[in-house]
Scaffold this motif. Structure first.
Motif, PDB file in Angstrom:
ATOM      1  N   HIS A  53       0.810  -1.220   0.000  1.00 14.65           N
ATOM      2  CA  HIS A  53       0.000   0.000   0.000  1.00 14.65           C
ATOM      3  C   HIS A  53       0.843   1.270   0.000  1.00 14.65           C
ATOM      4  CE1 HIS A  53       0.735  -0.966   4.226  1.00 14.65           C
ATOM      5  NE2 HIS A  53       0.494   0.294   4.540  1.00 14.65           N
ATOM      6  N   TYR A  54       2.165   1.150   0.013  1.00 14.39           N
ATOM      7  CA  TYR A  54       3.033   2.323  -0.111  1.00 14.39           C
ATOM      8  C   TYR A  54       4.361   1.889  -0.707  1.00 14.39           C
ATOM      9  CZ  TYR A  54       5.384   0.687   4.167  1.00 14.39           C
ATOM     10  OH  TYR A  54       6.077  -0.059   5.097  1.00 14.39           O
ATOM     11  N   ASP A  55       5.091   2.846  -1.289  1.00 14.97           N
ATOM     12  CA  ASP A  55       6.430   2.556  -1.792  1.00 14.97           C
ATOM     13  C   ASP A  55       7.359   2.329  -0.608  1.00 14.97           C
ATOM     14  OD1 ASP A  55       5.440   2.983  -4.290  1.00 14.97           O
ATOM     15  OD2 ASP A  55       6.419   4.929  -4.599  1.00 14.97           O
ATOM     16  N   SER A  56       8.117   1.215  -0.642  1.00 20.86           N
ATOM     17  CA  SER A  56       8.982   0.900   0.492  1.00 20.86           C
ATOM     18  C   SER A  56      10.290   0.285   0.017  1.00 20.86           C
ATOM     19  CB  SER A  56       8.281  -0.072   1.450  1.00 20.86           C
ATOM     20  OG  SER A  56       8.054  -1.325   0.816  1.00 20.86           O
ATOM     21  N   SER A  57      11.227   0.222   0.934  1.00 18.61           N
ATOM     22  CA  SER A  57      12.527  -0.373   0.627  1.00 18.61           C
ATOM     23  C   SER A  57      12.458  -1.887   0.755  1.00 18.61           C
ATOM     24  CB  SER A  57      13.601   0.172   1.564  1.00 18.61           C
ATOM     25  OG  SER A  57      14.839  -0.484   1.334  1.00 18.61           O
ATOM     26  N   ALA A  58      13.078  -2.580  -0.175  1.00 20.47           N
ATOM     27  CA  ALA A  58      13.159  -4.038  -0.116  1.00 20.47           C
ATOM     28  C   ALA A  58      14.377  -4.503   0.671  1.00 20.47           C
ATOM     29  CB  ALA A  58      13.200  -4.618  -1.530  1.00 20.47           C
ATOM     30  N   MET A  59      15.226  -3.584   1.096  1.00 19.81           N
ATOM     31  CA  MET A  59      16.471  -3.943   1.763  1.00 19.81           C
ATOM     32  C   MET A  59      16.809  -2.942   2.859  1.00 19.81           C
ATOM     33  SD  MET A  59      17.874  -6.653   0.390  1.00 19.81           S
ATOM     34  CE  MET A  59      17.365  -7.690  -0.990  1.00 19.81           C
ATOM     35  N   ASP A  60      17.600  -3.396   3.826  1.00 18.45           N
ATOM     36  CA  ASP A  60      18.268  -2.456   4.715  1.00 18.45           C
ATOM     37  C   ASP A  60      19.384  -1.780   3.916  1.00 18.45           C
ATOM     38  OD1 ASP A  60      16.702  -3.301   6.815  1.00 18.45           O
ATOM     39  OD2 ASP A  60      18.243  -4.568   7.721  1.00 18.45           O
ATOM     40  N   GLY A  61      19.518  -0.482   4.068  1.00 15.34           N
ATOM     41  CA  GLY A  61      20.570   0.213   3.333  1.00 15.34           C
ATOM     42  C   GLY A  61      20.366   1.708   3.347  1.00 15.34           C
ATOM     43  N   TYR A  62      20.465   2.306   2.156  1.00 19.56           N
ATOM     44  CA  TYR A  62      20.406   3.764   2.042  1.00 19.56           C
ATOM     45  C   TYR A  62      19.544   4.142   0.838  1.00 19.56           C
ATOM     46  CZ  TYR A  62      24.309   3.432   5.249  1.00 19.56           C
ATOM     47  OH  TYR A  62      25.114   3.123   6.325  1.00 19.56           O
ATOM     48  N   ALA A  63      18.632   5.056   1.074  1.00 21.55           N
ATOM     49  CA  ALA A  63      17.872   5.655  -0.021  1.00 21.55           C
ATOM     50  C   ALA A  63      18.734   6.754  -0.624  1.00 21.55           C
ATOM     51  CB  ALA A  63      16.554   6.220   0.504  1.00 21.55           C
ATOM     52  N   VAL A  64      18.863   6.771  -1.960  1.00 18.30           N
ATOM     53  CA  VAL A  64      19.764   7.730  -2.596  1.00 18.30           C
ATOM     54  C   VAL A  64      19.047   8.475  -3.713  1.00 18.30           C
ATOM     55  CG1 VAL A  64      21.790   6.332  -2.041  1.00 18.30           C
ATOM     56  CG2 VAL A  64      20.672   6.040  -4.261  1.00 18.30           C
ATOM     57  N   ALA A  65      19.548   9.663  -4.011  1.00 18.88           N
ATOM     58  CA  ALA A  65      19.054  10.477  -5.121  1.00 18.88           C
ATOM     59  C   ALA A  65      20.247  10.936  -5.946  1.00 18.88           C
ATOM     60  CB  ALA A  65      18.271  11.676  -4.607  1.00 18.88           C
ATOM     61  N   GLY A  66      20.132  10.897  -7.278  1.00 23.42           N
ATOM     62  CA  GLY A  66      21.224  11.318  -8.139  1.00 23.42           C
ATOM     63  C   GLY A  66      22.373  10.325  -8.143  1.00 23.42           C
ATOM     64  N   ARG A  67      23.561  10.791  -8.501  1.00 25.55           N
ATOM     65  CA  ARG A  67      24.732   9.928  -8.643  1.00 25.55           C
ATOM     66  C   ARG A  67      25.645  10.047  -7.427  1.00 25.55           C
ATOM     67  NH1 ARG A  67      25.364   7.869 -13.558  1.00 25.55           N
ATOM     68  NH2 ARG A  67      27.616   7.631 -13.312  1.00 25.55           N
ATOM     69  N   SER A  68      26.481   9.021  -7.260  1.00 29.62           N
ATOM     70  CA  SER A  68      27.406   8.991  -6.121  1.00 29.62           C
ATOM     71  C   SER A  68      28.574   9.952  -6.361  1.00 29.62           C
ATOM     72  CB  SER A  68      27.943   7.569  -5.935  1.00 29.62           C
ATOM     73  OG  SER A  68      28.696   7.154  -7.068  1.00 29.62           O
ATOM     74  N   PRO A  69      29.328  10.317  -5.294  1.00 27.22           N
ATOM     75  CA  PRO A  69      29.012   9.957  -3.897  1.00 27.22           C
ATOM     76  C   PRO A  69      27.841  10.787  -3.370  1.00 27.22           C
ATOM     77  CG  PRO A  69      30.899  11.399  -3.944  1.00 27.22           C
ATOM     78  CD  PRO A  69      30.561  11.121  -5.375  1.00 27.22           C
ATOM     79  N   TRP A  70      27.240  10.272  -2.289  1.00 23.15           N
ATOM     80  CA  TRP A  70      26.075  10.939  -1.725  1.00 23.15           C
ATOM     81  C   TRP A  70      26.402  11.451  -0.318  1.00 23.15           C
ATOM     82  CZ3 TRP A  70      25.799   5.922  -3.781  1.00 23.15           C
ATOM     83  CH2 TRP A  70      25.145   5.815  -5.026  1.00 23.15           C
ATOM     84  N   THR A  71      25.932  12.621  -0.018  1.00 26.74           N
ATOM     85  CA  THR A  71      26.086  13.163   1.335  1.00 26.74           C
ATOM     86  C   THR A  71      24.974  12.586   2.217  1.00 26.74           C
ATOM     87  OG1 THR A  71      27.028  15.217   0.477  1.00 26.74           O
ATOM     88  CG2 THR A  71      26.175  15.247   2.735  1.00 26.74           C
ATOM     89  N   LEU A  72      25.390  12.028   3.345  1.00 27.12           N
ATOM     90  CA  LEU A  72      24.431  11.339   4.205  1.00 27.12           C
ATOM     91  C   LEU A  72      23.636  12.325   5.050  1.00 27.12           C
ATOM     92  CD1 LEU A  72      23.638   8.394   4.824  1.00 27.12           C
ATOM     93  CD2 LEU A  72      25.222   8.462   6.761  1.00 27.12           C
ATOM     94  N   LYS A  73      22.301  12.155   5.029  1.00 30.38           N
ATOM     95  CA  LYS A  73      21.385  12.932   5.873  1.00 30.38           C
ATOM     96  C   LYS A  73      20.748  11.971   6.876  1.00 30.38           C
ATOM     97  CE  LYS A  73      18.705  16.046   4.056  1.00 30.38           C
ATOM     98  NZ  LYS A  73      17.651  16.679   3.207  1.00 30.38           N
ATOM     99  N   ILE A  74      20.849  12.299   8.141  1.00 37.01           N
ATOM    100  CA  ILE A  74      20.321  11.433   9.201  1.00 37.01           C
ATOM    101  C   ILE A  74      19.003  12.007   9.705  1.00 37.01           C
ATOM    102  CG2 ILE A  74      20.763  10.336  11.421  1.00 37.01           C
ATOM    103  CD1 ILE A  74      22.644   9.422   9.231  1.00 37.01           C
ATOM    104  N   PRO A  75      17.927  11.214   9.703  1.00 38.86           N
ATOM    105  CA  PRO A  75      16.662  11.714  10.263  1.00 38.86           C
ATOM    106  C   PRO A  75      16.803  11.993  11.746  1.00 38.86           C
ATOM    107  CG  PRO A  75      16.322   9.714   8.947  1.00 38.86           C
ATOM    108  CD  PRO A  75      17.793   9.855   9.149  1.00 38.86           C
ATOM    109  N   ASP A  76      15.892  12.737  12.291  1.00 35.24           N
ATOM    110  CA  ASP A  76      15.861  13.039  13.718  1.00 35.24           C
ATOM    111  C   ASP A  76      15.175  11.873  14.431  1.00 35.24           C
ATOM    112  OD1 ASP A  76      15.989  14.221  16.159  1.00 35.24           O
ATOM    113  OD2 ASP A  76      14.332  15.631  15.797  1.00 35.24           O
ATOM    114  N   TYR A  77      15.963  10.836  14.723  1.00 32.67           N
ATOM    115  CA  TYR A  77      15.396   9.638  15.339  1.00 32.67           C
ATOM    116  C   TYR A  77      14.935   9.926  16.763  1.00 32.67           C
ATOM    117  CZ  TYR A  77      17.449   6.949  11.484  1.00 32.67           C
ATOM    118  OH  TYR A  77      17.776   6.450  10.257  1.00 32.67           O
ATOM    119  N   PRO A  78      13.797   9.349  17.190  1.00 32.90           N
ATOM    120  CA  PRO A  78      13.319   9.564  18.560  1.00 32.90           C
ATOM    121  C   PRO A  78      14.181   8.805  19.560  1.00 32.90           C
ATOM    122  CG  PRO A  78      11.908   7.997  17.418  1.00 32.90           C
ATOM    123  CD  PRO A  78      12.869   8.520  16.390  1.00 32.90           C
TER     124      PRO A  78
END
Length: 401
Positions: A53-78
């Motif tokens: 019912h929603y787009d989801s990741s099939a793996m543990d890893g990293y969601a990326v946009a564009g080409r590498s290398p990618w700058t990592l953004k960390i969510p504000d985890y509770p």
């Protein structure tokens, strides 16, 4: 003496299926998905949502946009570790990445997933850079798209389907809480035979009861429900009274249905104006057996008195009746090769043979005459051998026990 005309085994099952389909109509009730396990669906079940019912990741890893290398953004985890972080995302632009878990919501801007085992992190100045050890991921890599399994409104399960634990799990995943199922078809059972004793070692002219404790769980396993169980003397008035005072939609009697002078079933059926579905079936063991439509759209199954003959009849005809009552297709038998030859039945009859089912082969067991239960007790299946017989290696239908 009346000698009724016999029909073949397949025709008997088909005739009983059709009369049950036309005359029986079990009530429909609503149960929770998991309480419905073992019942039969009374209505189609449609998906209330796309699956997934929603787009989801099939793996543990990293969601990326564009080409590498990618700058990592960390969510504000509770701080609370019990909180659901699978739906916590940060929007991405080209050249950015964020951690994601299997089943995690795809963030805005994500183009693909880099698996954890393919990822390499490097610290550069104040930023953490992500590199892929397997080159640039293809667009959409390891992303599960909403609706890729099923669309909203798709058929999850058809009316007439038995609810198994596997189906219940699939329905629950699809967002289903409750389903409509048929109430089990009620079966009243009567056991005849003045020679039958219920305990101890039988003496000459006596036999131990082979039915009272076993028929009810067998009927339940096949999908019906025994609502009454009664022992009857070999006396016509007792049988007539039972027919007249029992309102179950299906009645079943063991013994008393042959054409001998001491059997009372056929005379009683004539007196009350019953209509035969079949009077005799060309099969052994399982002869004589009958089925009749009674006043009030009730159906009577008359099973033979000999134990193996009665049980082969029960497994032959009750499933066909229940298929018709639940408005589903008459089930076809699976097939398997015989491990050895099976001779043609005496007098042009089909044979039902208790068999072991090993390595995909049906091996007929010894001690399978109509009064014997040794083979039936250890059998895996009942092979249905046509009247012409069958050779070793030939495919025959079978009923799994």
């Amino acid at each position: 003496m009346h000698h009724p005309a016999s029909i073949d085994w397949d025709s008997a099952r088909a005739a009983l299926f059709e009369i049950a389909r036309a005359r029986l109509s079990p009530a429909v009730m609503t149960l929770t998905v998991h309480d419905a396990i073992g019942y039969v669906l009374g209505r189609d079940v449609l998906s209330p949502m796309p699956v997934p019912h929603y787009d989801s990741s099939a793996m543990d890893g990293y969601a990326v946009a564009g080409r590498s290398p990618w700058t990592l953004k960390i969510p504000d985890y509770p701080d609370d570790s019990t909180q659901n972080i699978h739906k916590l995302t940060v929007a991405l632009t080209a050249g950015e990445a964020t951690p994601i878990f299997t089943g995690g919501l795809i963030p805005e801007g994500c183009e693909s997933i880099v698996r954890s085992e393919h990822a390499r992190l490097e610290q550069q100045d104040a930023a953490t850079l992500l590199f892929s050890e397997h080159g640039e991921p293809a667009a959409g890599k390891d992303i599960r798209r909403a609706g890729e399994e099923l669309d909203r409104g798709a058929l999850l399960a058809r009316s007439g389907t038995s609810v198994t634990p596997r189906l219940a799990a699939a329905l629950a995943v699809g967002g289903i809480d409750e389903v409509d199922v048929y109430e089990p078809v009620g079966v009243a059972v009567a056991f005849s035979g003045n020679e039958v004793i219920t305990s101890g070692v039988p003496g000459p002219g006596e036999v131990r009861d082979a039915f009272m404790g076993a028929v009810q769980p067998m009927v339940s396993t096949l999908g019906a429900q025994v609502v009454q169980s009664r022992r009857l003397p070999d006396e016509a008035q007792a049988f007539t009274s039972w027919l007249q005072t029992t309102d179950a939609p299906v009645l079943m009697v063991t013994g008393g249905s042959s054409t001998s002078g001491v059997d009372m079933v056929r005379d009683t059926l004539a007196e009350i104006g019953a209509t035969y579905v079949f009077e005799s079936v060309s099969v052994r063991p399982g002869h004589p057996a009958l089925a009749a439509l009674l006043p009030g759209n009730r159906i009577l199954l008359g099973l033979p008195g000999n134990p193996l003959a009665a049980y082969t009849s029960l497994y032959s005809y009750l499933p066909a009746l229940l298929d018709g009552a639940c408005q589903r297709e008459l089930r076809t038998l699976p097939t398997a090769p015989l491990a050895r030859d099976a001779q043609a039945g005496r007098g042009g009859t089909a044979l039902i043979l208790p068999c072991a089912l090993n390595s995909g082969e049906l091996t007929p067991l010894e001690h399978r005459k109509s009064h014997m239960l040794t083979a039936f007790a250890s059998a895996d299946a009942l092979a249905v051998v046509p009247a012409s017989g069958a050779s070793a290696g030939e495919l025959v239908g079978y009923i799994r026990l």
